[in-house]
Write a protein that holds these residues in place. Structure first.
Motif, mmCIF file in Angstrom:
data_model
loop_
_atom_site.group_PDB
_atom_site.id
_atom_site.type_symbol
_atom_site.label_atom_id
_atom_site.label_comp_id
_atom_site.label_asym_id
_atom_site.label_seq_id
_atom_site.Cartn_x
_atom_site.Cartn_y
_atom_site.Cartn_z
ATOM 1 N N ILE A 51 -45.498 -2.299 49.628
ATOM 2 C CA ILE A 51 -45.791 -3.733 49.487
ATOM 3 C C ILE A 51 -45.190 -4.520 50.648
ATOM 4 N N CYS A 103 -46.893 -4.452 53.897
ATOM 5 C CA CYS A 103 -48.189 -5.125 53.941
ATOM 6 C C CYS A 103 -48.059 -6.621 54.204
ATOM 7 N N ILE A 104 -46.827 -7.126 54.299
ATOM 8 C CA ILE A 104 -46.660 -8.566 54.535
ATOM 9 C C ILE A 104 -47.236 -8.907 55.905
ATOM 10 N N PRO A 105 -48.173 -9.838 55.939
ATOM 11 C CA PRO A 105 -48.829 -10.115 57.218
ATOM 12 C C PRO A 105 -47.911 -10.792 58.234
ATOM 13 N N THR A 106 -47.219 -11.829 57.845
ATOM 14 C CA THR A 106 -46.343 -12.445 58.839
ATOM 15 C C THR A 106 -44.929 -11.965 58.581
ATOM 16 N N MET A 124 -35.059 -12.048 51.918
ATOM 17 C CA MET A 124 -36.428 -11.894 51.455
ATOM 18 C C MET A 124 -37.342 -12.913 52.081
ATOM 19 N N PHE A 165 -34.022 -5.971 52.327
ATOM 20 C CA PHE A 165 -34.820 -6.059 51.118
ATOM 21 C C PHE A 165 -34.979 -4.690 50.455
ATOM 22 N N ILE A 182 -41.529 -11.940 46.964
ATOM 23 C CA ILE A 182 -42.142 -11.352 48.156
ATOM 24 C C ILE A 182 -43.664 -11.537 48.121
ATOM 25 N N LEU A 183 -44.265 -11.249 46.973
ATOM 26 C CA LEU A 183 -45.719 -11.406 46.875
ATOM 27 C C LEU A 183 -46.102 -12.870 47.070
ATOM 28 N N SER A 206 -44.546 -14.970 48.979
ATOM 29 C CA SER A 206 -44.499 -15.335 50.399
ATOM 30 C C SER A 206 -45.645 -14.674 51.159
ATOM 31 N N ILE A 207 -46.134 -13.531 50.643
ATOM 32 C CA ILE A 207 -47.339 -12.961 51.254
ATOM 33 C C ILE A 207 -48.496 -13.943 51.082
#
Lengths: 328, 603
Positions: free
Chosen positions: A26, A29-32, A288, A296, B446-447, B449-450
């Motif tokens: 997960i 996969c964070i874009p920025t 985070m 994290f 986290i999700l 902020s995604i």
């Protein structure tokens, strides 16, 4: 017993593996991400390399140039050896940062934990003894309010009353302005004063469930045959409650309390963030929101491990406290 | 428990069961007396309440549960009906008008030369600088950028600047003049003689054949040329009454000259203008058919509008000038709509600022509670009461949908695990363990902020939030269902279903799951409160429900500004109480239901 423990620990390790894998996937996969922000920053400097060049270079520097699966196993390989890498946001090794901040969380946790027990168990027992009385209703309502109170709202009200209107405590932070000039005792008092409101918040919002739990168990015990027998024998009410009932209530309570012990290290993310106490909760929140992958990953794995440990401890305690329970 | 003459009533009522119901129903059509004989003895008949009736009766005996139910009904009405009844919209911004003193015009007493350039002529700034130098040193001629300019003093602080077209130069050596003609020019004898005569007589100009020649002197050298007016330099300001009128250089020159000399009238291009002076300013007018028509205003003051869309008429300018001269601090003028507008004049050194109270449209932020806004307005100028209603909708809806997702997943997976046991159970329970161990709050942050960085539409974001929370919350339900089913599976009625050959899904969902429903209901009710708490915490942190959608959590997040927290309690306290009340009510109901379902807990 030992066989059971070993088996549980091994299962926990497998679960931890999958949990960390899911989390790693997960977060990758964070874009920025942190790296992209940094690359954009560096690329906007005069005479700098282009964004993509910076991105490639930084990815290589931070070890993010491999695929997700490969990256995960690289992370795992070093994590098993206890190396969780350097935190990107704090620029020091993750474990070092963790060691710096965990104790604040721990103290917060321990004090509110002790307060919880001291408040919840007597009140729960009282409530059960006087079931459906006014006291019972009052305690039940108090407990349920505690459970239903949004922590951030309660903390804000405390701040408004005690920090702004009464001016007793500071709004934020762990130390006061003149911390550096104080002697050892003064320093202790300063930090203690800053911990009062967070501890009050944590205690109030978590005391309710333990109180309810104590009440339910006490009621169950009070309705059982041996209590009736004890009363029939003509024992005094205090002996019945304190010796017979209370001891038997302790069994489930001890397992519950034992299960929450590892949670003392988990930190309270929202309360710490609201009061800006630099514990593990606040630190991980900062990490985070800035996309600090090493910190994290460490924090999440640590939390998952704490949960597993809590379950394990409460299961073992259950078997230890109540000999009728057989594990296996 | 005994009852008489109630057979028919009980048969009609579905809520009550009568032991040995079947015969009674069959005999319904029979004769009453026969029925009586055939029926069981009344003494033997035991009235048993249906389980749901029993639960209901126990539930309503619990005061807290009743209070909770009332609160929830109230909250639903508040959120869903209130939103319809409320006269305002969820994201309606309230604007208000407020009089604000705004700068309208600036007034300066002019102490510098202002230049009026003749149309089509070039008059660069460099030359302007030279003009000032020449004026200060009293010269009547100066050279700038290769051209010779003549400076003619027409009056106090009034100069005419002309460009000299040079024809010839003359050098006087021992009394004899040597004239050299500039290339490309011819000089007639008459002009030459006139030039010499003028030098002799020390005159600065002479006229030949109607052309005025100018002589300028620099030491022993004299230059001869024809003057061409380029600009006018003066300290006075001339404003035309009509915005379309362009005042000519000749007019300005004559007007100022006349003003300086104290004349009453002057003539330009065949029109006679009259001057009405008053101190340092004057009104210039002409007569048309016997009527006085104001044409221009002459003054020391520069009155310039501050906004580009404002045209200041001369009347206003002269009013302001008069007020300044009289030392007044305000002027009143009626505007086009007939309203009296008061202008305030503020002085700062030699600069005056005219301020006018203008109606400015402002967003009404942090308005205190009033009749139109019962709880005031928030930082975006929206009605807090209405926001609370719509926020309640979102919070309750998220709560219910997440609980439905959680319960569905939990029942299906827990049911399958519990019923099949063995490796299926093992596999599903390990998945449950994994989901149970994932720390949900950090993961949702986290999700969130995604979604922030992907700029997910706030509407879609709410659905995502529901799905994420639903996916993270089912393990608890699954565990409970599995545990219950494991124990129910061993009971006789399950053996009976097996013997009857009922299909497996039917066995699970028709015979096992209904037995778990009491616990499920209690869990779901308590869970609702928990979900509303989580959702509001997330919205408070700014990663849950996002503006423009309201949620109780994001209404409270206004407190991150200490100023709001201290001064505007009505912004965040009501939202906090809404959350507290709703969650509390769900917990009361859940508690009451548990007591009602569980006979062990009865008094």
């Amino acid at each position: 017993m030992w066989k059971y423990i070993v088996k549980r620990v091994l299962t926990s390790v497998v679960i931890l593996f999958f949990v960390s894998m899911i989390i790693y996937t997960i977060i990758r996969c964070i874009p920025t991400s942190f790296i992209e922000t940094l690359a954009r920053e560096k690329a906007s400097l005069p005479g700098a390399k282009s964004y993509t060049e910076w991105l490639d270079q930084l990815k290589a520097t931070y070890g993010m140039d491999s695929g997700i699966i490969q990256g995960f196993f690289q992370w795992l390989a070093s994590a098993v050896r206890g190396e969780f890498g350097d935190s990107w946001y704090f620029n020091i090794p993750v474990t070092e940062k963790f060691a710096n901040v965990i104790w604040d969380s721990f103290y917060l946790g321990v004090v509110s934990f002790v307060l919880q027990i001291v408040i919840a168990i007597p009140l729960g027992i009282l409530s059960a003894r006087k079931q459906y009385s006014r006291t019972d209703y009052a305690i039940t309502v108090f407990a349920l309010i505690g459970i239903s109170l949004p922590g951030f709202f309660f903390a804000t009200i405390l701040k408004l009353i005690f920090s702004i209107h009464l001016g007793w405590f500071d709004l934020y932070g762990k130390v006061g302005r003149y911390y550096g000039q104080l002697d050892a005792w003064g320093k202790f008092l300063d930090v203690a004063a800053h911990f009062v409101l967070p501890i009050a918040t944590l205690t109030i919002i978590s005391v309710g469930s333990l109180m309810r739990y104590t009440r339910t168990n006490m009621l169950e015990v009070l309705n059982s045959d041996f209590i009736r027998t004890a009363r029939a024998k003509g024992l005094s009410e205090s002996t019945v409650i304190n010796k017979h009932a209370f001891r038997n209530t302790l069994i489930p309570i001890v397992t519950i309390i034992g299960g929450t012990l590892p949670g003392l290290f988990a930190g309270a993310m929202i309360t710490e963030t609201l009061f800006q106490i630099p514990g593990i909760g606040y630190t991980s929140y900062l990490a985070m929101t800035s996309g600090d992958i090493p910190f994290f990953m460490f924090y999440m794995t640590f939390m998952a491990a704490l949960t597993l440990m809590g379950n394990l401890i409460s299961d073992i305690l259950y078997a230890v406290v109540d000999p009728r329970v057989r594990v296996g | 428990m005994e009852n008489k003459n109630e057979n028919n009533k009980q048969n009609q009522s579905n809520a009550s069961l009568v032991q040995n119901n079947q015969p009674a129903q069959n005999e319904k059509t029979m004769n009453q007396s026969v029925e009586r004989k055939m029926a069981l003895d009344d003494d033997q008949r035991v009235k048993v309440l249906s389980p749901s009736m029993l639960v209901f009766k126990r539930f309503i005996r619990n005061k807290l549960a009743i209070i909770g139910s009332f609160i929830i009904v109230g909250m639903f009405l508040f959120a869903f009906v209130g939103g319809i009844v409320s006269p305002y919209n969820e994201s309606q911004v309230f604007m208000g008008y407020e009089a604000m003193s705004k700068d309208y015009a600036s007034v300066t007493r002019n102490k510098e030369f202002r230049y009026t350039t003749v149309d089509g002529k070039n008059f660069p700034s460099a030359v302007k600088a030279e003009v000032i130098l020449a004026v200060n040193s009293g010269k009547s001629e100066f050279t700038s950028m290769g051209n010779v300019y003549a400076l003619t003093k027409e009056g106090e602080n009034l100069y005419r600047i002309s460009l000299m077209d040079k024809y010839a130069t003359a050098t006087i050596i021992r009394g004899t003049a040597d004239i050299s003609v500039v290339d490309g020019k011819t000089l007639s004898e008459a002009v030459k003689n006139g030039f010499l005569a003028a030098i002799e007589a020390k005159e600065t100009s002479f006229t030949v054949d109607g052309v005025t020649y100018q002589i300028s002197n620099q030491g022993k050298e004299y230059s001869l040329g024809v003057l061409d007016d380029v600009a006018l330099a003066s300290h006075k300001i001339l404003d035309a009454y009509n915005a379309a009128t362009k005042l000519s250089l000749e007019f300005k020159l004559q007007a100022e000259k006349a003003f300086i000399e104290g004349k009453n009238s002057f003539e330009v291009e065949g029109v006679t203008y009259y001057i009405d002076s008053e101190g340092s300013s004057a009104t210039i007018y002409y007569n048309e058919n016997g009527n006085q028509v104001n044409y221009a205003q002459l003054s020391d003051f520069v009155v310039a509008p501050i906004g580009s869309d404002v045209f200041l008429d001369v009347e206003f300018k002269s009013l302001v000038q008069q007020a300044i001269n009289d030392g007044e601090t305000s002027v009143t003028q009626t505007d086009a709509e007939g309203n009296e507008v008061v202008y305030k004049i503020e002085r700062k050194n030699e600069q005056y600022t005219v301020k006018a109270d203008t109606e400015t449209q402002l967003i009404q932020i942090y308005q205190s509670p009033s009749k139109s806004h019962w709880l005031g307005t928030d930082g975006n100028g929206m009605d807090i009461m209405t926001r609370l209603m719509y926020g309640g909708r979102i919070s309750l809806m998220i709560g219910f949908i997440v609980v439905i997702i959680q319960t569905f997943l939990g029942v299906v997976l827990g049911g399958i695990a519990g019923y099949f046991g063995k490796w299926v159970d093992n596999l599903i329970m390990r998945i449950v363990d994994i989901f149970y161990c994932i720390p949900s709050l950090p993961l949702i942050i986290i999700l969130g902020s995604i979604m922030d960085s992907l700029k997910v539409n706030p509407q879609v974001r709410i659905y995502f939030l529901m799905i994420i929370m639903g996916l993270l919350g089912w393990p608890g339900v699954a565990r409970m269902v599995r545990g219950q089913i494991l124990s129910l599976r061993e009971q006789e009625f399950m053996t009976a279903t097996e013997a009857m050959g009922i299909s497996i899904p039917r066995r699970i969902f028709r015979h096992l799951i209904p037995n778990v429903i009491p616990q499920l209901i209690v869990m779901a009710t308590m869970g609702l409160g928990g979900i509303i708490l989580t959702e509001s915490s997330l919205s408070f942190l700014g990663i849950g429900v996002k503006f423009p959608f309201a949620s109780w959590g994001n209404i409270i997040s206004a407190v991150s500004n200490v100023h709001v927290m201290t001064n505007y309690w009505f912004v965040w306290i009501p939202a906090g109480f809404c959350i507290l009340l709703t969650v509390l009510a769900f917990n009361f109901i859940g508690d009451g239901l548990r007591d009602a379902f569980d006979p062990k807990m009865k008094r």
